[in-house]
Write a protein that holds these residues in place. Sequence first.
Motif, PDB file in Angstrom:
ATOM      1  N   ILE A  65      11.024   0.169  12.481  1.00  0.00           N
ATOM      2  CA  ILE A  65      10.346  -0.044  11.152  1.00  0.00           C
ATOM      3  C   ILE A  65       8.901   0.351  11.310  1.00  0.00           C
ATOM      4  O   ILE A  65       8.240   0.705  10.429  1.00  0.00           O
ATOM      5  N   LEU A  66       8.407   0.100  12.349  1.00  0.00           N
ATOM      6  CA  LEU A  66       6.760   0.441  12.578  1.00  0.00           C
ATOM      7  C   LEU A  66       6.645   1.796  12.166  1.00  0.00           C
ATOM      8  O   LEU A  66       5.568   2.163  11.559  1.00  0.00           O
ATOM      9  N   GLY A  67       7.468   2.721  13.060  1.00  0.00           N
ATOM     10  CA  GLY A  67       7.525   4.037  12.746  1.00  0.00           C
ATOM     11  C   GLY A  67       7.561   4.574  11.125  1.00  0.00           C
ATOM     12  O   GLY A  67       6.499   5.360  10.885  1.00  0.00           O
ATOM     13  N   ALA A  68       8.372   3.910  10.668  1.00  0.00           N
ATOM     14  CA  ALA A  68       8.770   4.072   9.236  1.00  0.00           C
ATOM     15  C   ALA A  68       7.511   3.825   8.401  1.00  0.00           C
ATOM     16  O   ALA A  68       7.035   4.589   7.526  1.00  0.00           O
ATOM     17  N   ALA A  69       6.981   2.529   8.742  1.00  0.00           N
ATOM     18  CA  ALA A  69       5.679   1.892   7.945  1.00  0.00           C
ATOM     19  C   ALA A  69       4.483   3.178   8.215  1.00  0.00           C
ATOM     20  O   ALA A  69       3.555   3.247   7.235  1.00  0.00           O
ATOM     21  N   ALA A  70       4.516   3.537   9.443  1.00  0.00           N
ATOM     22  CA  ALA A  70       3.487   4.388  10.008  1.00  0.00           C
ATOM     23  C   ALA A  70       3.245   5.756   8.973  1.00  0.00           C
ATOM     24  O   ALA A  70       2.090   5.998   8.840  1.00  0.00           O
ATOM     25  N   LEU A  71       4.256   6.072   8.424  1.00  0.00           N
ATOM     26  CA  LEU A  71       4.400   7.253   7.599  1.00  0.00           C
ATOM     27  C   LEU A  71       3.549   6.943   6.385  1.00  0.00           C
ATOM     28  O   LEU A  71       2.838   7.657   5.724  1.00  0.00           O
ATOM     29  N   SER A  72       3.741   5.777   5.835  1.00  0.00           N
ATOM     30  CA  SER A  72       3.014   5.636   4.592  1.00  0.00           C
ATOM     31  C   SER A  72       1.321   5.222   4.700  1.00  0.00           C
ATOM     32  O   SER A  72       0.655   5.263   3.751  1.00  0.00           O
ATOM     33  N   THR A  73       0.891   5.370   6.132  1.00  0.00           N
ATOM     34  CA  THR A  73      -0.395   4.916   6.219  1.00  0.00           C
ATOM     35  C   THR A  73      -1.394   6.404   6.493  1.00  0.00           C
ATOM     36  O   THR A  73      -2.550   6.377   6.496  1.00  0.00           O
ATOM     37  N   LEU A  74      -0.398   7.488   6.475  1.00  0.00           N
ATOM     38  CA  LEU A  74      -1.224   8.807   6.827  1.00  0.00           C
ATOM     39  C   LEU A  74      -1.005   9.712   5.627  1.00  0.00           C
ATOM     40  O   LEU A  74      -0.184   9.870   5.048  1.00  0.00           O
ATOM     41  N   THR A 128       0.754  -1.497  -0.100  1.00  0.00           N
ATOM     42  CA  THR A 128      -0.013   0.088   0.188  1.00  0.00           C
ATOM     43  C   THR A 128       1.009   1.331   0.043  1.00  0.00           C
ATOM     44  O   THR A 128       0.424   2.412  -0.536  1.00  0.00           O
ATOM     45  N   GLY A 129       2.168   1.203   0.586  1.00  0.00           N
ATOM     46  CA  GLY A 129       3.071   2.410   0.480  1.00  0.00           C
ATOM     47  C   GLY A 129       4.347   1.806   1.157  1.00  0.00           C
ATOM     48  O   GLY A 129       4.699   1.009   1.396  1.00  0.00           O
ATOM     49  N   ILE A 130       5.071   2.921   1.057  1.00  0.00           N
ATOM     50  CA  ILE A 130       6.471   2.941   1.557  1.00  0.00           C
ATOM     51  C   ILE A 130       6.734   3.983   2.459  1.00  0.00           C
ATOM     52  O   ILE A 130       6.405   5.310   2.135  1.00  0.00           O
ATOM     53  N   GLY A 131       7.319   3.825   3.679  1.00  0.00           N
ATOM     54  CA  GLY A 131       7.430   4.948   5.026  1.00  0.00           C
ATOM     55  C   GLY A 131       9.104   4.779   5.034  1.00  0.00           C
ATOM     56  O   GLY A 131       9.503   3.871   5.161  1.00  0.00           O
ATOM     57  N   ILE A 132       9.625   5.994   5.151  1.00  0.00           N
ATOM     58  CA  ILE A 132      11.286   5.885   5.219  1.00  0.00           C
ATOM     59  C   ILE A 132      11.634   6.837   6.442  1.00  0.00           C
ATOM     60  O   ILE A 132      11.041   8.244   6.547  1.00  0.00           O
ATOM     61  N   GLY A 133      12.168   6.352   7.561  1.00  0.00           N
ATOM     62  CA  GLY A 133      12.749   7.102   8.737  1.00  0.00           C
ATOM     63  C   GLY A 133      13.968   7.612   8.411  1.00  0.00           C
ATOM     64  O   GLY A 133      14.903   6.514   8.432  1.00  0.00           O
ATOM     65  N   ALA A 134      14.555   8.607   8.429  1.00  0.00           N
ATOM     66  CA  ALA A 134      16.036   8.844   7.840  1.00  0.00           C
ATOM     67  C   ALA A 134      16.425   9.998   8.645  1.00  0.00           C
ATOM     68  O   ALA A 134      15.816  11.290   8.801  1.00  0.00           O
ATOM     69  N   PRO A 135      17.596  10.144   9.065  1.00  0.00           N
ATOM     70  CA  PRO A 135      18.380  11.308   9.493  1.00  0.00           C
ATOM     71  C   PRO A 135      18.397  12.601   8.267  1.00  0.00           C
ATOM     72  O   PRO A 135      18.789  11.956   7.196  1.00  0.00           O
ATOM     73  N   ASN A 136      18.039  13.772   8.796  1.00  0.00           N
ATOM     74  CA  ASN A 136      18.137  14.798   7.821  1.00  0.00           C
ATOM     75  C   ASN A 136      17.260  14.801   6.713  1.00  0.00           C
ATOM     76  O   ASN A 136      17.317  15.201   5.423  1.00  0.00           O
ATOM     77  N   GLY A 137      16.181  13.868   7.151  1.00  0.00           N
ATOM     78  CA  GLY A 137      14.926  13.534   6.153  1.00  0.00           C
ATOM     79  C   GLY A 137      14.185  14.533   5.888  1.00  0.00           C
ATOM     80  O   GLY A 137      13.755  15.161   6.889  1.00  0.00           O
ATOM     81  N   ASN A 138      13.722  15.180   4.665  1.00  0.00           N
ATOM     82  CA  ASN A 138      13.121  16.108   4.177  1.00  0.00           C
ATOM     83  C   ASN A 138      11.621  15.758   3.861  1.00  0.00           C
ATOM     84  O   ASN A 138      11.601  15.199   2.575  1.00  0.00           O
ATOM     85  N   TYR A 139      10.601  15.761   4.615  1.00  0.00           N
ATOM     86  CA  TYR A 139       9.290  15.217   4.154  1.00  0.00           C
ATOM     87  C   TYR A 139       8.949  16.105   3.156  1.00  0.00           C
ATOM     88  O   TYR A 139       8.043  15.635   2.147  1.00  0.00           O
ATOM     89  N   GLN A 140       9.025  17.349   2.820  1.00  0.00           N
ATOM     90  CA  GLN A 140       8.658  18.124   1.623  1.00  0.00           C
ATOM     91  C   GLN A 140       9.049  17.568   0.349  1.00  0.00           C
ATOM     92  O   GLN A 140       8.267  17.614  -0.516  1.00  0.00           O
ATOM     93  N   THR A 141      10.341  17.230   0.390  1.00  0.00           N
ATOM     94  CA  THR A 141      10.848  16.838  -0.895  1.00  0.00           C
ATOM     95  C   THR A 141      10.967  15.337  -1.147  1.00  0.00           C
ATOM     96  O   THR A 141      11.374  14.912  -2.314  1.00  0.00           O
ATOM     97  N   GLY A 142      11.025  14.412   0.044  1.00  0.00           N
ATOM     98  CA  GLY A 142      11.227  12.931  -0.063  1.00  0.00           C
ATOM     99  C   GLY A 142      12.634  12.676  -0.276  1.00  0.00           C
ATOM    100  O   GLY A 142      13.062  11.540  -0.519  1.00  0.00           O
ATOM    101  N   CYS A 143      13.597  13.757   0.092  1.00  0.00           N
ATOM    102  CA  CYS A 143      15.120  13.471   0.069  1.00  0.00           C
ATOM    103  C   CYS A 143      15.868  13.435   1.298  1.00  0.00           C
ATOM    104  O   CYS A 143      15.206  13.946   2.485  1.00  0.00           O
ATOM    105  N   ILE A 144      16.790  12.776   1.341  1.00  0.00           N
ATOM    106  CA  ILE A 144      17.658  12.785   2.491  1.00  0.00           C
ATOM    107  C   ILE A 144      18.652  13.944   1.911  1.00  0.00           C
ATOM    108  O   ILE A 144      19.164  13.620   0.849  1.00  0.00           O
ATOM    109  N   GLU A 145      18.768  15.034   2.782  1.00  0.00           N
ATOM    110  CA  GLU A 145      19.412  16.105   2.219  1.00  0.00           C
ATOM    111  C   GLU A 145      21.125  15.898   2.282  1.00  0.00           C
ATOM    112  O   GLU A 145      21.434  14.821   3.200  1.00  0.00           O
ATOM    113  N   GLU A 146      21.908  16.646   1.563  1.00  0.00           N
ATOM    114  CA  GLU A 146      23.334  16.424   1.638  1.00  0.00           C
ATOM    115  C   GLU A 146      24.178  16.887   2.713  1.00  0.00           C
ATOM    116  O   GLU A 146      23.373  17.491   3.791  1.00  0.00           O
ATOM    117  N   ASN A 147      25.049  16.242   3.081  1.00  0.00           N
ATOM    118  CA  ASN A 147      26.024  16.221   4.012  1.00  0.00           C
ATOM    119  C   ASN A 147      25.398  15.934   5.198  1.00  0.00           C
ATOM    120  O   ASN A 147      25.730  16.432   6.534  1.00  0.00           O
TER     121      ASN A 147
END
Length: 313
Positions: free
Chosen positions: A304-313, A64-83
């Motif tokens: 993992i559950l936290g990341a997956a939860a991103l995809s549900t909302l 149904t979807g993919i959720g990603i929890g990441a350091p320096n993750g930008n939810y507006q762009t879907g990118c992990i920012e540089e540096n």
Amino acid sequence: MQTYAIGIDIGATNTDIGLVRSDGQVLSHVILSSQSYDQAAPYMTDIANGIRKLMSDNNIESITGIGIGAPNGNYQTGCIEENTANLRIKTQIPLGQMLSEQFNVPVKLDNDANAAALGELVYGGAKGMKHFIMLTLGTGVGSGIVIDGRLLHGAHGAAGEIGHAIVEPNGRACSCGRKGCIETYASARGICQTYIEEAALAGKPLSDEERANLTCKFVGEGANQGDEIAIRTYQRTAYWVGLALANAAAFSEPEAIFLMGGPTRAGEALMAPLRQYFDQHLLFLYKDKINVQLSKLNGNDAAILGAAALSTL
């Protein structure tokens, strides 16, 4: 009918990709070594292949979807920012766009603490709540804040940095460039530093070897076994965390505050004095209205559950 989502937890050491069933069960994992990559393209390719392997091995035809929890993750762009600190890849990583194109499903990326908050909301103790705070203690100190049922992001996606609230003006130097942030006291490294200080005050200074081998887990276990130095360490830690959370409550009035991460495994050695200091500094308007508790997520699968939860909302 059960549905399935992918949760991806990107850490400094490992990238953990999990297949999550809609009832909150993590069926299986694929783990990549984050430090094995210094270029974005092969890293993204291996993540996509890992998802395909999970689906194939578990006979899952669709997600149904993919959720990603990441350091320096930008939810507006879907990118992990540089540096990004602690990753060898120093360019921007457009992971959200790539996975959305390859799997044709919604992909949401956010920082790891925000993901943890949504995990608590969807799968943990915050079910049914509209106002709560998640504080994550580990290598650093992160937080996710939910107000009116929505995750607080702020104007540029960087809201909720309780870990960088200053609790000791001119205190310990922080990686952010300021001094006295809660992260310098309540992170695993900060707790070890406090233990070193307490040992010196007790007339039992640690040797260079003992300092090098000291871990937060050792301090937590010591506190639960009656080690007075470890007990005082967690009491001091609780003071700083309780003060920071009392201030956080003043602007968001949460129903509850959840804590998770390695240092919280000390249990009541941390939580009992923390609740005491929290109540001591809490504005009278909120007395007896905010429950401070440990996360209800399974510790091994929380990220993992936290990341997956991103995809549900």
